[in-house]
Design a protein around this motif. Structure first.
Motif, PDB file in Angstrom:
ATOM      1  N   LEU A 287     105.024  50.833  62.699  1.00 21.78           N
ATOM      2  CA  LEU A 287     104.687  51.266  61.341  1.00 21.78           C
ATOM      3  C   LEU A 287     104.767  50.085  60.373  1.00 21.78           C
ATOM      4  O   LEU A 287     103.883  49.876  59.543  1.00 21.78           O
ATOM      5  CB  LEU A 287     105.643  52.380  60.908  1.00 21.78           C
ATOM      6  N   GLY A 288     105.857  49.287  60.501  1.00 20.63           N
ATOM      7  CA  GLY A 288     106.011  48.100  59.651  1.00 20.63           C
ATOM      8  C   GLY A 288     104.847  47.143  59.847  1.00 20.63           C
ATOM      9  O   GLY A 288     104.279  46.603  58.894  1.00 20.63           O
ATOM     10  N   PHE A 289     104.479  46.966  61.118  1.00 23.62           N
ATOM     11  CA  PHE A 289     103.360  46.080  61.495  1.00 23.62           C
ATOM     12  C   PHE A 289     102.083  46.537  60.768  1.00 23.62           C
ATOM     13  O   PHE A 289     101.405  45.755  60.111  1.00 23.62           O
ATOM     14  CB  PHE A 289     103.162  46.182  63.009  1.00 23.62           C
ATOM     15  N   GLY A 346     101.491  61.495  66.247  1.00 21.05           N
ATOM     16  CA  GLY A 346     100.270  61.269  67.031  1.00 21.05           C
ATOM     17  C   GLY A 346      99.041  61.308  66.137  1.00 21.05           C
ATOM     18  O   GLY A 346      98.170  60.440  66.195  1.00 21.05           O
ATOM     19  N   LEU A 347      98.990  62.322  65.257  1.00 22.20           N
ATOM     20  CA  LEU A 347      97.861  62.461  64.334  1.00 22.20           C
ATOM     21  C   LEU A 347      97.811  61.272  63.368  1.00 22.20           C
ATOM     22  O   LEU A 347      96.739  60.728  63.078  1.00 22.20           O
ATOM     23  CB  LEU A 347      97.998  63.783  63.561  1.00 22.20           C
ATOM     24  N   PHE A 352      95.189  56.384  61.425  1.00 24.01           N
ATOM     25  CA  PHE A 352      95.258  54.944  61.162  1.00 24.01           C
ATOM     26  C   PHE A 352      94.178  54.211  61.956  1.00 24.01           C
ATOM     27  O   PHE A 352      93.564  53.256  61.471  1.00 24.01           O
ATOM     28  CB  PHE A 352      96.644  54.393  61.537  1.00 24.01           C
ATOM     29  N   PHE A 353      93.949  54.675  63.188  1.00 27.41           N
ATOM     30  CA  PHE A 353      92.892  54.076  64.033  1.00 27.41           C
ATOM     31  C   PHE A 353      91.534  54.255  63.354  1.00 27.41           C
ATOM     32  O   PHE A 353      90.736  53.313  63.266  1.00 27.41           O
ATOM     33  CB  PHE A 353      92.902  54.721  65.423  1.00 27.41           C
ATOM     34  N   ILE A 354      91.265  55.480  62.828  1.00 22.01           N
ATOM     35  CA  ILE A 354      89.969  55.721  62.163  1.00 22.01           C
ATOM     36  C   ILE A 354      89.839  54.821  60.938  1.00 22.01           C
ATOM     37  O   ILE A 354      88.791  54.243  60.673  1.00 22.01           O
ATOM     38  CB  ILE A 354      89.822  57.217  61.771  1.00 22.01           C
ATOM     39  N   MET A 503      95.602  48.866  68.719  1.00 17.91           N
ATOM     40  CA  MET A 503      97.062  48.952  68.852  1.00 17.91           C
ATOM     41  C   MET A 503      97.557  50.364  68.491  1.00 17.91           C
ATOM     42  O   MET A 503      98.369  50.953  69.200  1.00 17.91           O
ATOM     43  CB  MET A 503      97.733  47.916  67.952  1.00 17.91           C
ATOM     44  N   PHE A 504      97.026  50.926  67.389  1.00 22.71           N
ATOM     45  CA  PHE A 504      97.468  52.265  66.978  1.00 22.71           C
ATOM     46  C   PHE A 504      97.065  53.326  67.992  1.00 22.71           C
ATOM     47  O   PHE A 504      97.809  54.259  68.257  1.00 22.71           O
ATOM     48  CB  PHE A 504      96.919  52.611  65.593  1.00 22.71           C
ATOM     49  N   LEU A 505      95.879  53.138  68.569  1.00 26.33           N
ATOM     50  CA  LEU A 505      95.404  54.095  69.570  1.00 26.33           C
ATOM     51  C   LEU A 505      96.333  54.081  70.785  1.00 26.33           C
ATOM     52  O   LEU A 505      96.678  55.130  71.330  1.00 26.33           O
ATOM     53  CB  LEU A 505      93.975  53.712  69.985  1.00 26.33           C
ATOM     54  N   CYS A 506      96.763  52.872  71.166  1.00 23.45           N
ATOM     55  CA  CYS A 506      97.648  52.739  72.340  1.00 23.45           C
ATOM     56  C   CYS A 506      99.038  53.329  72.081  1.00 23.45           C
ATOM     57  O   CYS A 506      99.788  53.584  73.025  1.00 23.45           O
ATOM     58  CB  CYS A 506      97.796  51.270  72.742  1.00 23.45           C
ATOM     59  N   CYS A 507      99.392  53.516  70.801  1.00 25.10           N
ATOM     60  CA  CYS A 507     100.739  54.016  70.482  1.00 25.10           C
ATOM     61  C   CYS A 507     100.853  55.523  70.643  1.00 25.10           C
ATOM     62  O   CYS A 507     101.961  56.053  70.714  1.00 25.10           O
ATOM     63  CB  CYS A 507     101.087  53.708  69.028  1.00 25.10           C
ATOM     64  N   ILE A 508      99.717  56.218  70.648  1.00 32.15           N
ATOM     65  CA  ILE A 508      99.773  57.685  70.658  1.00 32.15           C
ATOM     66  C   ILE A 508     100.586  58.235  71.845  1.00 32.15           C
ATOM     67  O   ILE A 508     101.398  59.136  71.660  1.00 32.15           O
ATOM     68  CB  ILE A 508      98.346  58.291  70.583  1.00 32.15           C
TER      69      ILE A 508
END
Length: 528
Positions: A287-289, A346-347, A352-354, A503-508
């Motif tokens: 989140l900080g990133f 997750g949402l 964030f990805f979009i 990166m955000f997608l991979c975090c889900i």
């Protein structure tokens, strides 16, 4: 049972709770606004203090290093001196050093006072979070985090426009002076209203974990320095960066060993046995990133590529912040109704990805505000969905003094995530810009008709202004070079947005590791 009754005695109701909440949010806001408000004023500071760009960067670095060193120690320091006293003293240190920063006569004085300000500021952030969490009954803690989150999310966005306004209309010392009245009010409210929990025995001077403090300062301080100065000093081609990287690694290993074996550790690592806190700290880092990373890219892009003023660049971020602010109570409410935090996180990552993908598609050398308005609103929604659920999730299964220790970890990881984000993004912008420039230049061969025509047009334009043919040709090449550089920079920003999105997608998938059943408030716990 004593712990529980102690915890219970901290829960406040009615007017007192409102005042405590306002005080804590005000302090968190003060601290965070001060992290970003300086970015806008660096050029003016350079001028009036006669400093180089590298020197002036230390104004940010010193504050960040002090912040990250003190954050993990806040829980321990609160236990030693009593939370209210520690909080009040931190506000006083922060306020006094703000005054001294504004009065600094040379750059190194300013850097020294910023370091002291960071020591006071780091404490405000985490202690404010603990005070808010403990002032609300367990069932309402989601809402408590939402209120705290308002300060933390709106803060980084408020900094640049506020800084821009003060620098344009007054002068740079005012970005520090603005803290003084707020600090005085916060100190008064803290002393009057905030209560300290009863902790066990205080440690004697010879029991204090001095080695722990030293190792923590060495490894965090070195890491922060490497992250902030790596890019401009050519990373591992620079001896100082190499030395400090080694200090970071050894310092970290020795610090972990010390904290796990010492009887009275300065940072209680055992609290990380809690699974949800472990997942929460990883998510706080990400989140900080994303938060600090995207807050950094946008003002740089709008100012360096689009030529906006600092104030305009700051104002661009405000609608998104308002969206986040409006989201916070809604999210707090949903958490209270028992919607699992994991679903929201997750949402949030998906939104964030979009946002990053949308930004990747709209940025050009002449993008307007209207193109970025909706993606930034989306970013605001994503931040709202991430911040509160991640924080409540991290602290959801902790009790008593572990809440403060957990909050210290999440706060530290968010700050470190921001530092990593800024360091990695600035490095990649430079690298990608160079690559794109090489590729673009290789396509600009003088054999091509369009290139010849463009150069001729520019040359004639300059000749009509009275330049000789050779001077005009030189200037034509210069213009071409500038537009190539601009294109290369825009392409590098597009790359950054794309990689952030991936990166955000991979975090889900991380959300599947959250322990279910503990997310809902256990009625037995709520009865305590």
């Amino acid at each position: 049972m004593e712990a529980t009754s102690g915890e219970d005695s901290l829960v406040e109701y009615g007017f007192r709770r409102v005042i405590i909440t306002i005080t804590a949010v005000l302090c968190a806001l003060l601290e965070i606004v001060d992290t970003t408000i300086v970015n806008v004023a660096l050029t003016d500071m350079r001028g009036s203090l006669g400093a180089t760009l590298t020197d002036v960067a230390w104004v940010i670095t010193a504050y960040a290093i002090a912040n990250v060193i003190v954050i993990p120690m806040t829980s321990w320091l609160s236990q030693q001196f009593g939370r209210r006293n520690y909080f009040a003293v931190s506000i006083v240190i922060f306020t006094v050093s703000s005054f001294l920063c504004g009065n600094a006569t040379n750059i190194w004085e300013l850097v020294a006072f910023r370091f002291v300000q960071g020591l006071g500021g780091g404490a405000l952030l985490v202690t404010a979070q603990t005070i808010i969490t403990e002032s609300y009954p367990i069932a309402k803690r989601g809402m408590a985090q939402a209120i705290y989150g308002l300060g933390v999310i709106v803060g980084p966005t408020l900094g640049p426009p506020l800084g821009g306004y003060l620098v344009e209309n007054y002068s740079w010392p005012y970005i520090f002076y603005i803290n003084i009245p707020l600090g005085i009010i916060a100190t008064f409210l803290t002393i009057t209203y905030v209560k300290s929990p009863k902790y066990g025995e205080k440690l004697k001077a010879n029991q204090v974990d001095w080695w722990g403090i030293l190792l923590l300062a060495a490894f965090i301080g070195s890491l922060q320095f490497v992250l902030e100065h790596g890019q401009q000093d050519d990373w591992f081609d620079n001896n100082l960066i190499v030395t400090l990287s080694i200090v970071t690694v050894f310092g970290l290993v020795l610090f972990i060993w010390r904290e796990l074996t010492y009887k009275h550790p300065i940072v209680n690592l055992k609290v990380l046995k809690d699974g949800n806190l472990r997942i929460g700290t990883i998510m706080c880092f990400i989140l900080g990133f994303g938060l600090y990373g995207s807050t950094l890219i946008l003002p740089i892009y709008t100012q360096s590529v689009l030529g906006w003023t600092a104030l305009d660049a700051g104002l661009l971020l405000i609608p998104g912040s308002i969206t986040t602010a409006l989201m916070m109570p809604i999210i707090g409410n949903l958490l209270q109704k028992g919607v699992p935090q994991g679903y929201m996180v997750g949402l949030g990552f998906f939104i964030f990805f979009i946002f990053t993908f949308w930004m990747h598609n709209v940025i050009t050398p002449d993008t307007g505000t209207e193109h970025m308005f909706w993606p930034l609103i989306l970013r605001g929604i994503g931040l709202g969905l991430l911040f509160v659920p991640i924080t409540t999730l991290s602290l959801s299964t902790l009790k008593g003094k572990h809440i403060g220790e957990g909050a210290a970890f999440t706060g530290m990881m968010r700050q470190l995530g921001g530092s990593f984000g800024i360091a990695i993004i600035t490095t990649f912008i430079t690298r990608f810009s160079q690559e794109h420039r090489v590729n673009l230049v290789s396509n600009l061969s003088m054999d091509k008709l369009e290139v010849q025509n463009r150069v001729q047009q520019l040359q004639q334009g300059f000749m009509s202004k009275g330049f000789s043919a050779s001077e005009a040709l030189g200037k034509a090449y210069q213009v071409l070079d500038i537009s190539v550089m601009k294109q290369a920079t825009v392409l590098s920003y597009m790359d950054i947005f794309m990689y952030l999105g991936i990166m955000f997608l991979c975090c889900i998938p991380i959300i599947f590791f959250i322990k279910r059943g503990k997310n809902k408030i256990n009625p037995a716990d709520a009865m305590h």
